[in-house]
Design an enzyme around this catalytic site. Structure first.
Site, mmCIF file in Angstrom:
data_model
loop_
_atom_site.group_PDB
_atom_site.id
_atom_site.type_symbol
_atom_site.label_atom_id
_atom_site.label_comp_id
_atom_site.label_asym_id
_atom_site.label_seq_id
_atom_site.Cartn_x
_atom_site.Cartn_y
_atom_site.Cartn_z
ATOM 1 N N TYR A 187 -1.534 0.382 11.094
ATOM 2 C CA TYR A 187 -1.625 -0.148 9.724
ATOM 3 C C TYR A 187 -0.353 0.209 8.942
ATOM 4 O O TYR A 187 0.243 -0.638 8.279
ATOM 5 C CB TYR A 187 -2.871 0.429 9.048
ATOM 6 C CG TYR A 187 -3.072 -0.032 7.626
ATOM 7 C CD1 TYR A 187 -3.384 -1.356 7.341
ATOM 8 C CD2 TYR A 187 -2.963 0.859 6.555
ATOM 9 C CE1 TYR A 187 -3.583 -1.784 6.030
ATOM 10 C CE2 TYR A 187 -3.160 0.451 5.250
ATOM 11 C CZ TYR A 187 -3.471 -0.877 4.993
ATOM 12 O OH TYR A 187 -3.657 -1.301 3.692
ATOM 13 N N SER A 205 0.901 -1.171 0.000
ATOM 14 C CA SER A 205 0.000 0.000 0.000
ATOM 15 C C SER A 205 0.923 1.200 0.000
ATOM 16 O O SER A 205 2.097 1.087 0.384
ATOM 17 C CB SER A 205 -0.840 0.005 1.282
ATOM 18 O OG SER A 205 -1.405 1.280 1.526
HETATM 19 N N1 LIG Z 1 -8.705 -0.971 -0.047
HETATM 20 C C1 LIG Z 1 -7.685 -0.111 -0.062
HETATM 21 O O1 LIG Z 1 -7.894 1.122 -0.114
HETATM 22 C C2 LIG Z 1 -6.285 -0.623 -0.064
HETATM 23 C C3 LIG Z 1 -5.265 0.251 -0.476
HETATM 24 C C4 LIG Z 1 -3.943 -0.207 -0.509
HETATM 25 C C5 LIG Z 1 -3.660 -1.515 -0.133
HETATM 26 N N2 LIG Z 1 -4.678 -2.339 0.278
HETATM 27 C C6 LIG Z 1 -4.320 -3.707 0.641
HETATM 28 O O2 LIG Z 1 -4.908 -4.580 -0.309
HETATM 29 C C7 LIG Z 1 -5.081 -5.865 0.277
HETATM 30 C C8 LIG Z 1 -6.479 -6.376 -0.024
HETATM 31 O O3 LIG Z 1 -7.404 -5.546 0.642
HETATM 32 P P1 LIG Z 1 -8.841 -5.189 0.048
HETATM 33 O O4 LIG Z 1 -8.904 -3.719 -0.104
HETATM 34 O O5 LIG Z 1 -9.162 -6.038 -1.102
HETATM 35 O O6 LIG Z 1 -9.765 -5.532 1.329
HETATM 36 P P2 LIG Z 1 -10.773 -6.725 1.627
HETATM 37 O O7 LIG Z 1 -11.803 -6.821 0.560
HETATM 38 O O8 LIG Z 1 -11.219 -6.502 3.034
HETATM 39 O O9 LIG Z 1 -9.871 -8.034 1.523
HETATM 40 C C9 LIG Z 1 -9.073 -8.540 2.556
HETATM 41 C C10 LIG Z 1 -9.108 -10.044 2.455
HETATM 42 O O10 LIG Z 1 -8.203 -10.597 3.422
HETATM 43 C C11 LIG Z 1 -8.771 -11.779 3.917
HETATM 44 N N3 LIG Z 1 -8.214 -12.048 5.241
HETATM 45 C C12 LIG Z 1 -8.290 -11.260 6.346
HETATM 46 N N4 LIG Z 1 -7.694 -11.864 7.383
HETATM 47 C C13 LIG Z 1 -7.225 -13.056 6.926
HETATM 48 C C14 LIG Z 1 -6.533 -14.131 7.527
HETATM 49 N N5 LIG Z 1 -6.198 -14.116 8.826
HETATM 50 N N6 LIG Z 1 -6.209 -15.212 6.764
HETATM 51 C C15 LIG Z 1 -6.549 -15.244 5.454
HETATM 52 N N7 LIG Z 1 -7.204 -14.255 4.829
HETATM 53 C C16 LIG Z 1 -7.547 -13.175 5.569
HETATM 54 C C17 LIG Z 1 -10.273 -11.521 3.962
HETATM 55 O O11 LIG Z 1 -11.017 -12.715 3.813
HETATM 56 P P3 LIG Z 1 -11.580 -13.533 5.066
HETATM 57 O O12 LIG Z 1 -12.147 -12.517 6.015
HETATM 58 O O13 LIG Z 1 -12.593 -14.463 4.490
HETATM 59 O O14 LIG Z 1 -10.403 -14.265 5.610
HETATM 60 C C18 LIG Z 1 -10.481 -10.638 2.729
HETATM 61 O O15 LIG Z 1 -10.877 -11.396 1.604
HETATM 62 C C19 LIG Z 1 -4.768 -5.700 1.762
HETATM 63 O O16 LIG Z 1 -3.468 -6.155 2.011
HETATM 64 C C20 LIG Z 1 -4.842 -4.191 1.975
HETATM 65 O O17 LIG Z 1 -4.019 -3.778 3.053
HETATM 66 C C21 LIG Z 1 -5.972 -1.932 0.311
#
Ligand SMILES: NC(=O)c1ccc[n+]([C@@H]2O[C@H](COP(=O)([O-])OP(=O)(O)OC[C@H]3O[C@@H](n4cnc5c(N)ncnc54)[C@H](OP(=O)(O)O)[C@@H]3O)[C@@H](O)[C@H]2O)c1
Length: 227
Positions: free
Chosen positions: A153, A140
């Site tokens: 975070y 990120s």
């Molecule tokens: N959204 C943003 O603005 C943004 C920006 C920059 C970077 N990111 C990064 O992008 C990545 C994906 O995030 P996203 O935005 O797509 O959010 P998201 O839709 O909330 O996805 C996060 C995923 O992680 C899984 N997860 C959480 N805890 C886990 C665990 N202990 N073991 C296995 N899986 C787990 C969740 O599935 P379950 O709950 O079913 O396990 C969920 O599918 C993250 O690393 C986030 O930090 C996000």
């Protein structure tokens, strides 16, 4: 016949993980969809198969090394090899530092840092044995600079940055590549249950970001920044 390459994607039931799964599947990769909740993984699996791709849901909690071992053993029993890993699963809790509970802090660090490290550690012996492997760590812009009300975070993402840069050096003389991916905000379920971001619809879609990641992937860069 050329064997399809298989990618293990964590957090593949929602958000960016799901978008990466669909994008890489359309490019001809077989996808192992990983996460804690089976239902969203199965839904993505069906979506990919309906589009003519190959996918399988594999439940795993990356914070737990036993859960990781069980997943990898189950795959090995089915003779499924893994060619690439996308460490995408991540969580965030936001607000002034003192508003975060110890449980919140543990969950962020255990998922984003320890989970990424444990799964990578578990897969490296396989990659070394097969003399190939590729790891993408979804970080990120929070891994590039500090931000207000994001201290834990950001700390977790700086940790994954350090982990990625160190592994790149450690694996320099091996056929295994590591890419650190830094992107800005995305409109995903990540922001549900949080008022830290007022209007997530102004962010990029995860599909747009997934396409950019795929388009950069062939060059195997050490760093990919999509602000
Ligand atoms: N959204 C943003 O603005 C943004 C920006 C920059 C970077 N990111 C990064 O992008 C990545 C994906 O995030 P996203 O935005 O797509 O959010 P998201 O839709 O909330 O996805 C996060 C995923 O992680 C899984 N997860 C959480 N805890 C886990 C665990 N202990 N073991 C296995 N899986 C787990 C969740 O599935 P379950 O709950 O079913 O396990 C969920 O599918 C993250 O690393 C986030 O930090 C996000």
């Amino acid at each position: 016949m050329i064997r399809m390459e298989t990618i293990l994607i964590t957090g593949a039931g929602t958000g960016l993980g799901k978008a990466l799964a669909l994008t890489y599947s359309k490019k001809g990769f077989s996808i192992l969809l990983s996460g804690r909740n089976e239902h969203p993984l199965k839904t993505v699996e069906q979506e990919i198969e309906q589009l003519g791709g190959h996918a399988a849901a594999v439940v795993c909690d990356i914070t737990n090394s036993h859960s990781i071992a069980a997943m990898l053993n189950a795959l090995q029993e089915k003779n499924i090899t893994i060619d690439r890993l996308i460490n995408n699963a991540g969580v965030g809790y936001f607000g002034e530092l003192e508003s975060l509970s110890e449980a919140d802090i543990n969950t962020i660090l255990d998922t984003n840092v320890k989970g990424t490290i444990l799964l990578t550690r578990a897969l490296l012996p396989l990659f070394k044995k097969q003399q190939s492997g590729r790891i993408l760590n979804i970080i990120s812009t929070a891994g590039l600079r500090g931000k207000v009300n994001e201290s834990v975070y950001v700390a977790s993402k700086f940790a994954v940055r350090g982990f990625s840069e160190s592994l790149q050096k450690e694996l320099e003389h091996t056929p295994i590549d590591v890419t650190a991916v830094y992107m800005g905000g995305m409109d995903t379920p990540f922001w549900e249950n949080s008022d830290h971001v007022k209007d997530k619809s102004r962010f990029k879609t995860p599909e747009t970001v997934a396409e950019k990641i795929l388009s950069e992937d062939d060059g195997r860069p050490e760093i990919f920044v999509d602000k």
